[in-house]
Design an enzyme around this catalytic site. Structure first.
Site, PDB file in Angstrom:
ATOM      1  N   HIS A  16     -24.559 -43.315  -5.503  1.00 25.22           N
ATOM      2  CA  HIS A  16     -25.540 -43.439  -4.637  1.00 25.22           C
ATOM      3  C   HIS A  16     -25.223 -42.232  -3.586  1.00 25.22           C
ATOM      4  O   HIS A  16     -24.791 -42.219  -2.466  1.00 25.22           O
ATOM      5  CB  HIS A  16     -25.625 -44.452  -3.733  1.00 25.22           C
ATOM      6  CG  HIS A  16     -26.789 -44.923  -2.613  1.00 25.22           C
ATOM      7  ND1 HIS A  16     -27.351 -46.027  -2.481  1.00 25.22           N
ATOM      8  CD2 HIS A  16     -27.489 -43.791  -2.451  1.00 25.22           C
ATOM      9  CE1 HIS A  16     -28.283 -46.011  -1.539  1.00 25.22           C
ATOM     10  NE2 HIS A  16     -28.390 -44.368  -1.437  1.00 25.22           N
ATOM     11  N   HIS A  18     -27.353 -38.535  -2.202  1.00 25.68           N
ATOM     12  CA  HIS A  18     -28.573 -37.798  -2.201  1.00 25.68           C
ATOM     13  C   HIS A  18     -27.950 -36.344  -1.779  1.00 25.68           C
ATOM     14  O   HIS A  18     -27.394 -36.061  -0.903  1.00 25.68           O
ATOM     15  CB  HIS A  18     -29.470 -38.094  -0.912  1.00 25.68           C
ATOM     16  CG  HIS A  18     -30.195 -39.447  -1.136  1.00 25.68           C
ATOM     17  ND1 HIS A  18     -30.984 -39.852  -1.847  1.00 25.68           N
ATOM     18  CD2 HIS A  18     -29.520 -40.576  -0.614  1.00 25.68           C
ATOM     19  CE1 HIS A  18     -31.165 -41.270  -1.615  1.00 25.68           C
ATOM     20  NE2 HIS A  18     -30.078 -41.695  -1.069  1.00 25.68           N
ATOM     21  N   HIS A 196     -33.938 -47.867  -4.190  1.00 25.86           N
ATOM     22  CA  HIS A 196     -33.601 -48.362  -2.949  1.00 25.86           C
ATOM     23  C   HIS A 196     -34.455 -49.661  -2.881  1.00 25.86           C
ATOM     24  O   HIS A 196     -35.509 -49.675  -2.739  1.00 25.86           O
ATOM     25  CB  HIS A 196     -33.855 -47.543  -1.725  1.00 25.86           C
ATOM     26  CG  HIS A 196     -32.880 -46.162  -1.797  1.00 25.86           C
ATOM     27  ND1 HIS A 196     -32.472 -45.373  -2.746  1.00 25.86           N
ATOM     28  CD2 HIS A 196     -32.177 -45.746  -0.752  1.00 25.86           C
ATOM     29  CE1 HIS A 196     -31.680 -44.413  -2.497  1.00 25.86           C
ATOM     30  NE2 HIS A 196     -31.585 -44.585  -1.349  1.00 25.86           N
ATOM     31  N   GLU A 199     -32.601 -52.368   2.148  1.00 23.03           N
ATOM     32  CA  GLU A 199     -31.742 -51.934   3.137  1.00 23.03           C
ATOM     33  C   GLU A 199     -32.387 -52.023   4.685  1.00 23.03           C
ATOM     34  O   GLU A 199     -31.482 -52.805   5.018  1.00 23.03           O
ATOM     35  CB  GLU A 199     -31.601 -50.020   2.851  1.00 23.03           C
ATOM     36  CG  GLU A 199     -31.056 -49.370   3.837  1.00 23.03           C
ATOM     37  CD  GLU A 199     -31.201 -47.823   3.706  1.00 23.03           C
ATOM     38  OE1 GLU A 199     -32.162 -47.345   3.298  1.00 23.03           O
ATOM     39  OE2 GLU A 199     -30.510 -47.021   4.332  1.00 23.03           O
ATOM     40  N   ASP A 277     -24.112 -41.905   0.112  1.00 25.73           N
ATOM     41  CA  ASP A 277     -25.381 -41.955   0.462  1.00 25.73           C
ATOM     42  C   ASP A 277     -25.835 -40.487   1.069  1.00 25.73           C
ATOM     43  O   ASP A 277     -26.159 -39.650   0.132  1.00 25.73           O
ATOM     44  CB  ASP A 277     -25.885 -42.830   1.855  1.00 25.73           C
ATOM     45  CG  ASP A 277     -27.330 -43.320   1.589  1.00 25.73           C
ATOM     46  OD1 ASP A 277     -27.885 -42.844   0.857  1.00 25.73           O
ATOM     47  OD2 ASP A 277     -27.782 -44.083   2.598  1.00 25.73           O
TER      48      ASP A 277
HETATM   49 ZN   LIG Z   1     -29.950 -43.547  -0.221  1.00 32.19          ZN
END
Ligand SMILES: [Zn+2]
Length: 333
Positions: A16, A18, A196, A199, A277
């Site tokens: 995970h 980006h 996702h 969260e 992330d």
């Molecule tokens: Zn993310």
């Protein structure tokens, strides 16, 4: 194995990440200079100081401003290559990287430009660093499903370079059922699917991502804890959760790292994994996340090893490759 250091040196996978979230202030500054783009900051330090967020939306506003400095193929190459060098430091041997084509194509950057830069870095990482990488093309969920469908169409010449599709950006108010058609279409085209969910959004979004989008993994998923039946289902089906501790802290999904539920979920039998992330924005790369968990939650070496192994089993690597790495880890501990 007793010391923290030896755990950090084990081979790892990241699931995970980006790529746009690895843009360091220095690179943002340099690329802005290169393209003569004016930033609302007068120094690298000023950019660093701006990296303070109170929630997901305020982070996303800055994040999209940052992506504006990425213009030509070499920019995308430099961004990706810098991340691979960080992978080497943390001994990440395989990574599944999300990218947001819409945040670039909407600014007039051609899909081909993005892919040219990424593919060059991915090949170089394989050849020079021995790191393998898959791409996850993620749709921005605050945009329409029609826009996601257009992006899926636009990506056609590059299907062989992309392993999975994903769903990211503002979760609240953009539930999984908004994207059922594009996920179905992507699945038919042979893509793996992730999204996702859970969260900032509720546990029901996790249920819907599984039921309506047929995902192979849930990104984040920490809100599953609010729904006992869902926790049981996730454990029974071995559904991976790609959890991002430092991100959760920075975006106030948890108030303090000592309150993070990742080890609770692990002990309930869930296939949870540790990830970074958007590491340049959230204060740490993968090993920093492991260190934060050890410090705040007294994570044992055995728990850390289970988390590391989970990332291999939850990856999209071929089974033989997973077995090879798991055996290697067993030989090191
Ligand atoms: Zn993310």
């Amino acid at each position: 194995m007793s010391s923290d250091w030896s755990i950090l040196s084990l081979p790892k996978v990241e699931l995970h990440l980006h790529i746009e979230g690895t843009l360091e202030p220095q690179m943002m500054w340099d690329l802005a200079q290169k393209h003569k783009i004016s930033l609302p900051y007068d120094s690298v330090q000023a950019i660093q100081d701006a990296y303070q967020f109170s929630n997901l939306q305020s982070f996303l506003d800055l994040y999209y401003a940052g992506t504006n400095v990425l213009r030509d193929a070499d920019d995308f190459y430099q961004l990706m290559w810098a991340y691979f060098l960080r992978c080497k430091e943390d001994n990440i041997v395989h990574t599944e990287i999300m990218f947001d084509p819409q945040s670039h194509t909407h600014r007039g950057v051609a899909f081909a430009t993005i892919m040219q830069g990424f593919n060059k870095a991915i090949k170089q990482a394989k050849d020079e660093l021995g790191i393998s990488a898959y791409l996850i093309m993620s749709f921005l969920r605050h945009l329409s499903e029609a826009d996601a469908l257009n992006t899926l169409e636009e990506a056609k010449p590059y299907y062989q370079d992309i392993t999975a599709i994903g769903l990211d950006s503002s979760e609240l108010g953009n539930p999984p059922d908004k994207f059922t058609t594009v996920f179905k279409k992507a699945r038919t085209a042979g893509f793996k699917c992730v999204a996702h969910a859970g969260e900032e959004g509720p546990a029901s979004y996790i249920r819907d991502a599984i039921k309506l989008l047929n995902v192979d993994r849930i990104d984040h998923g920490v809100r599953a804890i609010d729904d006992n039946d869902l926790v049981t289902q996730l454990a029974k089906t071995n559904m991976p959760l790609t959890v991002c501790p430092l991100s959760n802290l920075k975006l106030c999904v948890v108030n303090d790292m000592t309150e993070h539920n990742i080890l609770t979920l692990l002990e309930k039998g869930l296939r949870v994994t540790v990830n970074s992330d958007d590491p340049s924005y959230f204060g740490g790369y993968l090993n920093d996340n492991f260190s934060a968990l050890k410090q705040a939650l007294n994570m044992t070496d055995a728990q850390a090893i289970r988390l590391i192994k989970n990332s291999f089993t939850a990856s999209f690597l071929p089974e033989a490759e997973k077995e090879k790495w798991l055996a290697k880890i067993d030989g090191l501990i």
